[in-house]
Scaffold this motif. Sequence first.
Motif, PDB file in Angstrom:
ATOM      1  N   GLN A  91       3.282   8.221   4.454  1.00 40.32           N
ATOM      2  CA  GLN A  91       2.890   7.148   3.539  1.00 40.32           C
ATOM      3  C   GLN A  91       1.721   6.350   4.120  1.00 40.32           C
ATOM      4  N   GLY A  92       1.130   5.533   3.260  1.00 36.69           N
ATOM      5  CA  GLY A  92       0.112   4.625   3.740  1.00 36.69           C
ATOM      6  C   GLY A  92       0.752   3.380   4.324  1.00 36.69           C
ATOM      7  N   PRO A  93       0.036   2.667   5.164  1.00 34.42           N
ATOM      8  CA  PRO A  93       0.583   1.431   5.740  1.00 34.42           C
ATOM      9  C   PRO A  93       0.877   0.406   4.660  1.00 34.42           C
ATOM     10  N   GLN A  94       1.965  -0.338   4.855  1.00 38.20           N
ATOM     11  CA  GLN A  94       2.329  -1.418   3.935  1.00 38.20           C
ATOM     12  C   GLN A  94       2.308  -2.748   4.683  1.00 38.20           C
ATOM     13  N   SER A 134      12.812   2.960  10.451  1.00 41.07           N
ATOM     14  CA  SER A 134      12.104   3.922  11.283  1.00 41.07           C
ATOM     15  C   SER A 134      10.701   4.120  10.719  1.00 41.07           C
ATOM     16  N   ALA A 135       9.691   3.857  11.529  1.00 40.06           N
ATOM     17  CA  ALA A 135       8.315   3.923  11.044  1.00 40.06           C
ATOM     18  C   ALA A 135       7.365   3.672  12.197  1.00 40.06           C
ATOM     19  N   LEU A 136       6.078   3.826  11.889  1.00 39.07           N
ATOM     20  CA  LEU A 136       5.014   3.406  12.808  1.00 39.07           C
ATOM     21  C   LEU A 136       4.624   1.989  12.423  1.00 39.07           C
ATOM     22  N   TYR A 137       4.665   1.070  13.370  1.00 44.95           N
ATOM     23  CA  TYR A 137       4.311  -0.318  13.096  1.00 44.95           C
ATOM     24  C   TYR A 137       2.923  -0.579  13.683  1.00 44.95           C
ATOM     25  N   PHE A 184      -4.253  -3.254   0.922  1.00 41.49           N
ATOM     26  CA  PHE A 184      -3.359  -2.384   0.160  1.00 41.49           C
ATOM     27  C   PHE A 184      -3.885  -0.964   0.313  1.00 41.49           C
ATOM     28  N   PHE A 185      -3.070  -0.109   0.851  1.00 40.65           N
ATOM     29  CA  PHE A 185      -3.494   1.251   1.154  1.00 40.65           C
ATOM     30  C   PHE A 185      -3.006   2.244   0.117  1.00 40.65           C
ATOM     31  N   GLY A 186      -3.769   3.316  -0.066  1.00 42.51           N
ATOM     32  CA  GLY A 186      -3.280   4.458  -0.803  1.00 42.51           C
ATOM     33  C   GLY A 186      -2.363   5.283   0.088  1.00 42.51           C
ATOM     34  N   THR A 187      -1.891   6.390  -0.441  1.00 43.76           N
ATOM     35  CA  THR A 187      -0.955   7.221   0.317  1.00 43.76           C
ATOM     36  C   THR A 187      -1.650   8.192   1.258  1.00 43.76           C
ATOM     37  N   GLY A 188      -2.978   8.234   1.181  1.00 44.59           N
ATOM     38  CA  GLY A 188      -3.727   9.038   2.128  1.00 44.59           C
ATOM     39  C   GLY A 188      -3.998  10.459   1.666  1.00 44.59           C
TER      40      GLY A 188
END
Lengths: 114, 118
Positions: A41-44, A86-89, B107-111
Amino acid sequence: DAGVTQSPTHLIKTRGQQVTLRCSPKSGHDTVSWYQQALGQGPQFIFQYYEEEERQRGNFPDRFSGHQFPNYSSELNVNALLLGDSALYLCASGKAGGLDQPQHFGDGTRLSIL
Amino acid sequence: AQKVTQAQTEISVVEKEDVTLDCVYETRDTTYYLFWYKQPPSGELVFLIRRNSFDEQNEISGRYSWNFQKSTSSFNFTITASQVVDSAVYFCALSEYLDQTGANNLFFGTGTRLTVIP
């Protein structure tokens, strides 16, 4: 000139525990933002700190909290860890007032919840 | 609400080919910024290019170029003469004017995962 540094690099925790992640901004930067990036996923956006105050917050529960210190460094705290945490922070720093300046990101802390 | 859509999940090209990564965004603001970031396997997000909503001039920077069209809410990114080192995940991001602190949240897309085959 040091960029954004984050620690630790990797962390393994179990459900229900608490975790603290740390970030030092790039030299000359005074804002710090935290992002969560789940696998694929993209960063949130989690939240942003400036002048030691939380300025903006994304759609994350109160289990996620933070702090910014007088030297501009920041901590991200997560309580009552869930498997879904669980994720990359990623930590990003920027310069207040620099609307046209990009944020600079660290290498991230990979958090695994067992 | 803000939204960034990257419809291409994965792209593979042979080295030296040109490749265009698509990005479509949604925003209600008139002042905003668009960015492209690259994320190699190491995980760090590397800034590539940015554009503000008032400047639709398209530019070329080395092997990178971008096409910003407000009429279609698109901000596409092209790599010419691709190289193996370009293999990474590419993210399009939108940032809106928040307040005078100026440090925008993104705000990012999913890549889009780009693989350049030697």
